[in-house]
Design a protein around this motif. Structure first.
Motif, PDB file in Angstrom:
ATOM      1  N   UNK A 155       0.660  -0.825  -0.501  1.00  0.00           N
ATOM      2  CA  UNK A 155       0.029   0.291   0.077  1.00  0.00           C
ATOM      3  C   UNK A 155       1.525   1.411  -0.073  1.00  0.00           C
ATOM      4  N   UNK A 156       2.205   0.818   0.805  1.00  0.00           N
ATOM      5  CA  UNK A 156       3.273   2.400   0.677  1.00  0.00           C
ATOM      6  C   UNK A 156       3.333   2.355  -0.418  1.00  0.00           C
ATOM      7  N   UNK A 157       4.132   1.971  -1.015  1.00  0.00           N
ATOM      8  CA  UNK A 157       4.407   1.750  -2.547  1.00  0.00           C
ATOM      9  C   UNK A 157       3.451   2.499  -4.032  1.00  0.00           C
ATOM     10  N   UNK A 158       2.140   1.705  -3.795  1.00  0.00           N
ATOM     11  CA  UNK A 158       1.492   1.936  -4.290  1.00  0.00           C
ATOM     12  C   UNK A 158       1.046   3.570  -4.525  1.00  0.00           C
ATOM     13  N   UNK A 159       0.979   4.286  -2.952  1.00  0.00           N
ATOM     14  CA  UNK A 159       0.869   5.538  -2.610  1.00  0.00           C
ATOM     15  C   UNK A 159       2.198   6.168  -3.527  1.00  0.00           C
ATOM     16  N   UNK A 160       3.259   5.818  -2.697  1.00  0.00           N
ATOM     17  CA  UNK A 160       4.228   6.481  -3.155  1.00  0.00           C
ATOM     18  C   UNK A 160       4.082   6.539  -4.660  1.00  0.00           C
ATOM     19  N   UNK A 161       3.911   5.692  -5.501  1.00  0.00           N
ATOM     20  CA  UNK A 161       4.296   5.556  -6.994  1.00  0.00           C
ATOM     21  C   UNK A 161       3.120   6.714  -7.436  1.00  0.00           C
ATOM     22  N   UNK A 162       2.270   6.556  -6.979  1.00  0.00           N
ATOM     23  CA  UNK A 162       0.533   7.222  -6.720  1.00  0.00           C
ATOM     24  C   UNK A 162       1.286   8.957  -6.985  1.00  0.00           C
ATOM     25  N   UNK A 163       1.448   9.231  -5.773  1.00  0.00           N
ATOM     26  CA  UNK A 163       1.433  11.253  -4.944  1.00  0.00           C
ATOM     27  C   UNK A 163       2.898  11.229  -4.895  1.00  0.00           C
ATOM     28  N   UNK A 164       4.172  10.379  -4.730  1.00  0.00           N
ATOM     29  CA  UNK A 164       4.836  11.165  -4.085  1.00  0.00           C
ATOM     30  C   UNK A 164       6.301  11.655  -5.308  1.00  0.00           C
ATOM     31  N   UNK A 165       5.840  10.482  -5.775  1.00  0.00           N
ATOM     32  CA  UNK A 165       7.004  10.372  -7.373  1.00  0.00           C
ATOM     33  C   UNK A 165       6.259   9.830  -8.244  1.00  0.00           C
ATOM     34  N   UNK A 166       4.927  11.148  -8.682  1.00  0.00           N
ATOM     35  CA  UNK A 166       3.865  10.771  -9.302  1.00  0.00           C
ATOM     36  C   UNK A 166       4.319  11.238 -10.565  1.00  0.00           C
ATOM     37  N   UNK A 167       5.138  12.546 -11.241  1.00  0.00           N
ATOM     38  CA  UNK A 167       5.134  12.604 -12.215  1.00  0.00           C
ATOM     39  C   UNK A 167       6.377  11.964 -13.437  1.00  0.00           C
ATOM     40  N   UNK A 168       7.033  10.723 -12.614  1.00  0.00           N
ATOM     41  CA  UNK A 168       8.348   9.984 -13.094  1.00  0.00           C
ATOM     42  C   UNK A 168       7.502   8.671 -12.803  1.00  0.00           C
ATOM     43  N   UNK A 169       6.450   8.282 -13.160  1.00  0.00           N
ATOM     44  CA  UNK A 169       5.657   7.318 -13.497  1.00  0.00           C
ATOM     45  C   UNK A 169       5.179   6.944 -14.824  1.00  0.00           C
ATOM     46  N   UNK A 170       5.161   6.421 -15.751  1.00  0.00           N
ATOM     47  CA  UNK A 170       5.056   6.206 -17.125  1.00  0.00           C
ATOM     48  C   UNK A 170       3.931   5.532 -17.227  1.00  0.00           C
ATOM     49  N   UNK A 171       2.556   5.670 -17.177  1.00  0.00           N
ATOM     50  CA  UNK A 171       1.642   5.325 -17.734  1.00  0.00           C
ATOM     51  C   UNK A 171       1.358   4.888 -19.410  1.00  0.00           C
ATOM     52  N   UNK A 172       2.009   5.468 -20.005  1.00  0.00           N
ATOM     53  CA  UNK A 172       1.949   5.022 -21.279  1.00  0.00           C
ATOM     54  C   UNK A 172       2.869   3.441 -21.658  1.00  0.00           C
ATOM     55  N   UNK A 173       3.836   2.838 -20.518  1.00  0.00           N
ATOM     56  CA  UNK A 173       4.511   1.160 -20.225  1.00  0.00           C
ATOM     57  C   UNK A 173       3.741   0.977 -19.349  1.00  0.00           C
ATOM     58  N   UNK A 174       3.083   1.713 -19.027  1.00  0.00           N
ATOM     59  CA  UNK A 174       1.998   0.254 -17.443  1.00  0.00           C
ATOM     60  C   UNK A 174       1.040   0.190 -18.317  1.00  0.00           C
ATOM     61  N   UNK A 175       0.608  -0.644 -19.930  1.00  0.00           N
ATOM     62  CA  UNK A 175      -0.409  -0.247 -20.547  1.00  0.00           C
ATOM     63  C   UNK A 175      -1.239  -1.645 -20.312  1.00  0.00           C
ATOM     64  N   UNK A 176      -0.885  -2.370 -19.667  1.00  0.00           N
ATOM     65  CA  UNK A 176      -0.880  -3.812 -19.309  1.00  0.00           C
ATOM     66  C   UNK A 176      -2.857  -4.077 -19.475  1.00  0.00           C
ATOM     67  N   UNK A 177      -3.064  -4.318 -20.407  1.00  0.00           N
ATOM     68  CA  UNK A 177      -4.658  -5.062 -20.909  1.00  0.00           C
ATOM     69  C   UNK A 177      -5.516  -3.482 -21.418  1.00  0.00           C
ATOM     70  N   UNK A 178      -4.950  -2.451 -21.841  1.00  0.00           N
ATOM     71  CA  UNK A 178      -5.503  -1.431 -22.372  1.00  0.00           C
ATOM     72  C   UNK A 178      -6.011  -2.101 -23.889  1.00  0.00           C
TER      73      UNK A 178
END
Length: 322
Positions: A155-178
């Motif tokens: 949960x803390x890891x998910x929060x860190x990705x969602x909030x703390x380092x949100x600008x570095x997350x790359x949804x275009x690569x994390x597109x499984x199932x789209x």
């Protein structure tokens, strides 16, 4: 514990300077302060991305030894608790890698979301009944504690990705199932969640003789067998150079399945003694093996990276990873 009768295995320096990556700290002063404190603590402890893998694995091994000799009665079913501790170690390692790199570009939120479901549904089952608990002393409370710890790290890891380092997350690569059935990429987890839920409803052991508990445990087991798939897809999509810390995360998840698989092969007769005959037990074993089949290539490249002694693990840009 009560559990299943007749079973030999289980029961029924200063703050780190801000960089461009740190602009992902969107949670205000408190979040930024917490981030800097965690990064400073890791620095003070000497934990860096260049650490030799044996350093972290050594800490893990010490914890496993303590678990066996202090919290366990030495019964074979301690393998379930060891598997749970290995998953907890996996997500702690991923969390450390996030704060060291100040980047979430190597992390799949989809995999994190799926594992949140894995831990939540397993806890729902084991807190209500005893059928899927280890038979040794760890089944009294320690197994629950380790599972809850794994949920907290995830949960803390998910929060860190969602909030703390949100600008570095790359949804275009994390597109499984789209795109599957017209499904938007942000809901790609449903490609895994729905089939696993349906399968758990249709095929599940009945060790607790309680429909909700049995289905919840089975759903978490089926889901865990393929929850890593979005993470592997992200690597293959464009993240072929990954840090060893992130690689530890995936390997530790696979190692946990090895422990689980060994336990369930030994305890197969318990699954087949429940209503439904041998079929639920066979499906359970297949689900245990599915995870290992998916990441066997990853183990190979991980071993090669260890041999070369680098700080990164290089995956092929195409191949059979997924």
């Amino acid at each position: 514990m009560g559990g299943m009768g007749g079973m030999g295995g289980m029961n029924g320096g200063g703050s780190m300077p801000h960089s461009d990556n740190n602009k992902g700290n969107l949670g205000g002063g408190k979040t930024s302060d917490l981030t800097r404190k965690i990064q400073k603590t890791l620095k003070d402890l000497g934990v860096t991305s260049k650490d030799h893998p044996l350093k972290l694995w050594g800490v893990y091994l010490v914890f496993i030894v303590i678990t066996y000799f202090v919290f366990s009665g030495g019964d074979f079913s301690v393998l379930l608790t060891v598997a749970s501790a290995t998953r907890s170690f996996a997500f702690l390692t991923l969390l450390i890698s996030l704060f060291i790199s100040s980047s979430s570009s190597l992390v799949s939120l989809k995999t994190l979301h799926l594992y949140l479901c894995v831990f939540a549904f397993r806890l729902l089952s084991i807190f209500r009944h005893e059928g899927y608990l280890p038979y040794d002393k760890t089944g009294d409370w320690f197994y629950h504690f380790v599972e809850f710890t794994a949920l907290g790290f995830t949960a803390f890891t998910a929060y860190t990705v969602h909030v703390t380092f949100k600008s570095t997350y790359e949804p275009t690569h994390d597109s499984f199932g789209g795109g599957v059935g017209g499904l938007p990429s942000q809901f790609g987890e449903l490609v895994i969640l729905v089939p696993c839920a349906l399968l758990a409803i249709l095929i599940h052991p009945t060790l607790n003789s309680d429909w909700i508990s049995d289905v919840s445990w089975t759903f978490s087991m089926y889901l865990e067998s393929i929850a890593v798939l979005p993470q592997l897809y992200l690597f293959q999509k464009g993240k072929s150079n990954i840090t060893m810390l992130t690689a530890h995360f995936v390997v530790a998840l696979g190692l946990a399945r090895v422990f689980d698989g060994i336990f369930w092969m030994r305890s197969f007769t318990e699954l087949t003694s429940s209503n439904g005959g041998k079929f639920p037990g066979i499906v359970a074993l297949i689900s245990q093996l599915a995870h290992l089949v998916m990441i066997c290539d990853f183990f190979w490249y991980y071993a090669r990276a260890l041999k070369e002694g680098g700080t990164e693990m290089v995956l092929p840009t195409s191949g059979s990873m997924v």
